[in-house]
Design an enzyme around this catalytic site. Structure first.
Site, mmCIF file in Angstrom:
data_model
loop_
_atom_site.group_PDB
_atom_site.id
_atom_site.type_symbol
_atom_site.label_atom_id
_atom_site.label_comp_id
_atom_site.label_asym_id
_atom_site.label_seq_id
_atom_site.Cartn_x
_atom_site.Cartn_y
_atom_site.Cartn_z
ATOM 1 N N ASP A 37 -54.030 115.956 98.850
ATOM 2 C CA ASP A 37 -54.974 115.309 97.927
ATOM 3 C C ASP A 37 -56.403 115.575 98.384
ATOM 4 O OD1 ASP A 37 -52.617 112.696 97.654
ATOM 5 O OD2 ASP A 37 -53.223 114.042 96.056
ATOM 6 N N ASP A 177 -47.369 110.990 89.840
ATOM 7 C CA ASP A 177 -48.048 110.786 91.122
ATOM 8 C C ASP A 177 -48.707 109.409 91.182
ATOM 9 O OD1 ASP A 177 -50.945 112.395 92.707
ATOM 10 O OD2 ASP A 177 -49.574 110.837 93.383
HETATM 11 C C1 DX5 Z 1 -54.079 109.106 94.513
HETATM 12 C C2 DX5 Z 1 -53.141 109.982 95.266
HETATM 13 C C3 DX5 Z 1 -51.872 109.190 95.511
HETATM 14 C C4 DX5 Z 1 -50.924 109.846 96.450
HETATM 15 C C5 DX5 Z 1 -49.581 109.145 96.438
HETATM 16 O O1 DX5 Z 1 -55.312 109.687 94.443
HETATM 17 O O2 DX5 Z 1 -52.875 111.167 94.516
HETATM 18 O O3 DX5 Z 1 -51.258 108.964 94.264
HETATM 19 O O4 DX5 Z 1 -50.769 111.144 96.103
HETATM 20 O O5 DX5 Z 1 -49.841 107.859 96.822
HETATM 21 P P1 DX5 Z 1 -48.734 106.730 96.979
HETATM 22 O O6 DX5 Z 1 -47.381 107.389 96.973
HETATM 23 O O7 DX5 Z 1 -49.072 106.117 98.287
HETATM 24 O O8 DX5 Z 1 -48.912 105.836 95.815
#
Ligand code: DX5
Length: 227
Positions: A37, A177
């Site tokens: 990310d 996501d």
């Molecule tokens: C947000 C990120 C998150 C990450 C996953 O900007 O993109 O969504 O990838 O986060 P979790 O699995 O911790 O919600």
């Protein structure tokens, strides 16, 4: 063995003092890809990683590395992430001035192109892009941080996107996501997700990374009845 659902480990929630090790743990634990990310502090209220991390990870990983660019006007960064070894570069519809051209530029570099859309962005804004992407990433949190709560209203968007793709005869993977856990994974899959991006439930999920991935995969195959 063809896997129904692919699991991508988002290293945003990994131990940042041991990113290489944690990425390798995800690979050994059966993750199909790692998602990096990338945040610029403007498009999202956080700052994170750059192309040098992708370069380092691509020197130690065999699985695909997705670069999720949560940055305004990502065009100037795309060549660097491609050169660093990103297998797929995902940009946000909301962050690009000329999104069609940006996606073309990713593919011209021989890298898969993904388009991501935030919870507030309607599918109509990406319909003209479906011919030039290799995946659509539906955000089920407002981007910027891991550990947030899954926004249930996005299930309708995922279902609708699956319908649109079916109607167009396109077998484009839908990634989901944000807030993916053992509870939300089957809901996302039932709605049409083929790729689950998870960070907290993998790296802070109460067991080992491989156990957490295994659990997520098992739960994602649970058939849920949505009335
Ligand atoms: C947000 C990120 C998150 C990450 C996953 O900007 O993109 O969504 O990838 O986060 P979790 O699995 O911790 O919600």
């Amino acid at each position: 063995m063809k896997k129904d659902v692919l699991i991508e480990a988002s290293i945003l929630s990994a131990d940042q003092a041991r990113l290489g090790e944690q990425a390798l743990e995800a690979q050994e634990g059966g993750a199909d890809a790692v998602q990096v990310d990338v945040m610029d502090g403007k498009f999202v209220p956080n700052i994170s990683f750059g192309p040098d991390l992708v370069k380092k990870l691509s020197s130690i990983l065999k699985i695909k590395i997705d670069a999720h660019l949560m940055v305004f006007d990502p065009e100037q960064l795309i060549p660097r992430f491609a050169e660093a070894g990103a297998g797929r570069i995902i940009v946000h519809q909301e962050a690009c001035t000329q999104v069609h051209r940006t996606l073309q530029s990713i593919r011209e570099l021989g890298v898969e192109a993904g388009i991501a859309l935030n919870p507030g962005t309607p599918l109509s804004l990406i319909e003209e892009l479906l011919d030039i992407v290799d995946m659509v990433q539906v955000m089920t949190v407002n981007p910027g941080f891991g550990g947030q709560k899954f926004i249930m209203s996005q299930l309708r968007k995922i279902r609708y996107l699956r319908m649109i793709l079916k109607d167009r005869g396109q077998d484009l993977p839908i990634a989901v996501d944000g807030g993916i856990t053992g509870i939300t994974a089957p809901l996302a899959v039932e709605a049409g997700a083929k790729i689950l991006v998870a960070g907290t439930s993998i790296y802070k999920g109460g067991s080992s990374v491989s156990e957490n991935i295994k659990l997520l995969r098992e739960n994602s195959n649970i058939h849920v009845q949505i009335s």
